[in-house]
Structures are given as structure tokens and as C-alpha cells.
Design an enzyme around this catalytic site. Sequence first.
Site, PDB file in Angstrom:
ATOM      1  N   ASP A  14      51.875  56.425  35.828  1.00 40.52           N
ATOM      2  CA  ASP A  14      52.581  55.707  37.077  1.00 40.52           C
ATOM      3  C   ASP A  14      51.650  54.349  37.511  1.00 40.52           C
ATOM      4  O   ASP A  14      51.756  53.396  37.862  1.00 40.52           O
ATOM      5  CB  ASP A  14      52.706  56.610  38.180  1.00 40.52           C
ATOM      6  CG  ASP A  14      51.850  57.455  38.761  1.00 40.52           C
ATOM      7  OD1 ASP A  14      50.445  58.222  37.598  1.00 40.52           O
ATOM      8  OD2 ASP A  14      50.874  57.808  40.066  1.00 40.52           O
ATOM      9  N   ASN A 177      43.983  62.367  43.117  1.00 38.32           N
ATOM     10  CA  ASN A 177      42.861  60.753  43.126  1.00 38.32           C
ATOM     11  C   ASN A 177      42.016  61.696  44.479  1.00 38.32           C
ATOM     12  O   ASN A 177      40.631  61.126  43.798  1.00 38.32           O
ATOM     13  CB  ASN A 177      43.538  59.612  44.373  1.00 38.32           C
ATOM     14  CG  ASN A 177      44.728  59.163  42.574  1.00 38.32           C
ATOM     15  OD1 ASN A 177      44.413  58.956  41.688  1.00 38.32           O
ATOM     16  ND2 ASN A 177      45.662  58.451  42.870  1.00 38.32           N
ATOM     17  N   HIS A 254      54.118  57.243  42.509  1.00 37.24           N
ATOM     18  CA  HIS A 254      52.980  57.234  43.277  1.00 37.24           C
ATOM     19  C   HIS A 254      52.577  55.575  43.340  1.00 37.24           C
ATOM     20  O   HIS A 254      52.195  55.022  44.229  1.00 37.24           O
ATOM     21  CB  HIS A 254      51.915  57.948  43.442  1.00 37.24           C
ATOM     22  CG  HIS A 254      52.336  59.650  42.972  1.00 37.24           C
ATOM     23  ND1 HIS A 254      52.961  60.325  43.762  1.00 37.24           N
ATOM     24  CD2 HIS A 254      52.639  60.295  42.017  1.00 37.24           C
ATOM     25  CE1 HIS A 254      52.918  61.183  43.794  1.00 37.24           C
ATOM     26  NE2 HIS A 254      53.060  61.148  42.218  1.00 37.24           N
TER      27      HIS A 254
HETATM   28  O1  RIB Z   1      48.582  62.658  42.678  1.00 37.90           O
HETATM   29  C1  RIB Z   1      48.872  61.313  42.326  1.00 37.90           C
HETATM   30  C2  RIB Z   1      47.979  60.045  41.488  1.00 37.90           C
HETATM   31  O2  RIB Z   1      47.406  60.917  40.860  1.00 37.90           O
HETATM   32  C3  RIB Z   1      48.635  59.502  40.927  1.00 37.90           C
HETATM   33  O3  RIB Z   1      47.783  58.215  41.236  1.00 37.90           O
HETATM   34  C4  RIB Z   1      48.270  59.626  39.299  1.00 37.90           C
HETATM   35  O4  RIB Z   1      48.296  58.317  39.233  1.00 37.90           O
HETATM   36  C5  RIB Z   1      47.405  59.905  39.465  1.00 37.90           C
HETATM   37  O5  RIB Z   1      46.409  59.311  39.758  1.00 37.90           O
HETATM   38 CA    CA Z   2      46.740  56.750  39.055  1.00 41.04          CA
END
Ligand code: RIB
Ligand code: CA
Length: 324
Positions: A14, A177, A254
Site C-alpha cells: 500500500d 505501524n 491504508h
Molecule cells: O497497518 C497497516 C500499516 O502497516 C500500513 O502502513 C502498511 O503498509 C503497514 O506499514
Molecule cells: Ca506502510
Amino acid sequence: MSRKVILDVDTGSDDAVAIMLAALHPEIDLVAVCSVKGNQPLANTTENTKRVLDLVKSDVPLYKGCKFPVVRDVCPWRIEFDNRATAVDENGKPFYIHQDFNSLPESTRKEEAKPASVFYAEYFAEPKDTTIVAVGPLTNLATAILINPDMVENVEELVIMGGGDIDANSSSCSEFNIFADPEAAQLVFQAGFKRIVLCPLDVTHKAMVTKDDCKRFVEIGTPAALFADKMCQTRIEVHTQCQPLTLPDACALHDPLCIAYLIDPSVITKMEYLHVDVSLSGMTDGATIVDHRYFQNNRNVHICYDGDRKKFVDIMCDAFKLSK
Ligand code: RIB
Ligand code: CA
């Protein structure tokens, strides 16, 4: 007037779409990209980021960031990441939402010599009309604040993909994250940035991308649109097998939602200004703790709770049409 943006990524499927959206959309002036350890080790997230920047023919500078979280890996009592969403293909072979290295050609691009945190500390030594969008663990930003605490007053806005008020994906109550570097997140949330907008799982699980949306990407047919389709198809399969959402054949995407918010803030349809803390131990390690009490008096984060799914996809389609 386009928005100057620095994008901090742990590329990631993503993240890749967020990079393409930021690099291609005319409303965004991508100033720099910083890589960090997260979905993959730093060497992988950096190489994957280079490959995506090559795909969209961007000459934006890339700063390599932190290889380890601030303290998490030296704390033996921390709970482990308890499950990596693992889907299986028709041959029973496991696959994941983020590949070690994406399928794009290996890059020959060189990153800048300066570490990402030093770049942040120096770039924001005076007020800048620049927004930071952080879509990986917040290690680079936390380290930059330790180097230059005054930088927080000089950042126009900080948009973060992370956390979850109700939703979780990395333990029973944490999002990746934040879970990956809780101390960094707590440092950032409490540092005094002028404005923090948080896009947690509660909104990214609603602003979904479906297989029908992916058909639009295929119809557009440009390199960015086709790569976005490829990323989404894998994500849809993993979500379907491991983390079904409220729509069938859909995935959360996301990170690009944070960029879409900067392009058109109306893509976020519900936002509340509340106090957010990060738990640093025990069963709630890495959880974002949101204060919903009416009388609270130290609100620090504008937290997003709902979004306009169709508008989100339209914004991405507009950008991907510009890819050559
Ligand atoms: O939980 C989703 C996040 O964690 C997104 O930023 C995905 O890329 C991972 O980094
Ligand atoms: Ca990410």
C-alpha cells in the site's frame, strides 16, 4: 496550489500506491521520500521504494531511514508480532500482503548520503510550508525530534497512517505501524506538532478498494494503474482469506488514503479532535489509547473515523491516468 509533501514509507504494497499517488497527482508536490524499517527490513523497503519511484519516473530525492525501532527490539519483555496474515495460493503455497521485494525491475537509483532523520532535523530548522505523511513506523520522525525538538513547530501538518481505536491487525489491540515502534509513536503524538491527522484502521478498513475498482485501474491501463491493480489483487486475496472486511472481494489500501486526504479533505467524512496516547507495555503494548471523555483538555490528534470510498478511488484513478 499544490501541497509540498515529504512521504515516509516502509514499502510495502500500500506504501507503493501512496508513492505513486503522491508522485503523479498535480495537487501534490513531492519534495522527498524517506524509507524506514517496517513491513520489511530497511534494505528491502528502500529498494522497493526506489523501484516504485522508477516506475513513475520521479526524480525526487530518497533518504534512507532507521534500521531498527527506537528501543523495542532491546526490550525482551515485548510481546511478539503474533500473526502475519498468511494466505495460500491454489498450490497451497503461502503468500503475504507485502512481498520481500516487489515485482518491479531492480533499481540503480542511489539514495542520498544524509540519513532521513538528519534530513528532517535540518529541513525543518525553520518554518516550512511542507506536510509530512508518515505511513510506516514513526522511527525516523521520533529520531529527528530527538535531534531537533523545535522542528515540530515548523511542520505545516503531520498526517499519519497508524493506530486503531477499535480495529487492530498486529495483536488483539494494536496496529502494525504503532506496534512496530510504540515509543516512537508516543514521542511523536506528544511532541507538540502544530496539527496531527491520524488515519487509523477504523477509517482505512472502510475506505476499501474492491475488485470492481481494480477493473477501472485495468481499463486505465497505464504502468501505475496496472501496478496498483496488481498490488490490490494480492491484498484482496489476503483480506478475503485472513481479514474479511464489510464488502466482499475488497482490501484496505491504508497508506494512499493519507495522500487522498491532502488532495481532497472531503474524502474523510468523520474526524474528531481527541487525546491519543500509546501503550508501551503488557497486553496492550503498541495500542493507541483514545480519550473520548467530553471534559478532556489535552487533545493532540485529529483522528479520522470514516471516509468516502468512491471519492478515494476516483482520486487514485485521476492520478494513475497521468502515468507514462
Ligand atoms: O497497518 C497497516 C500499516 O502497516 C500500513 O502502513 C502498511 O503498509 C503497514 O506499514
Ligand atoms: Ca506502510
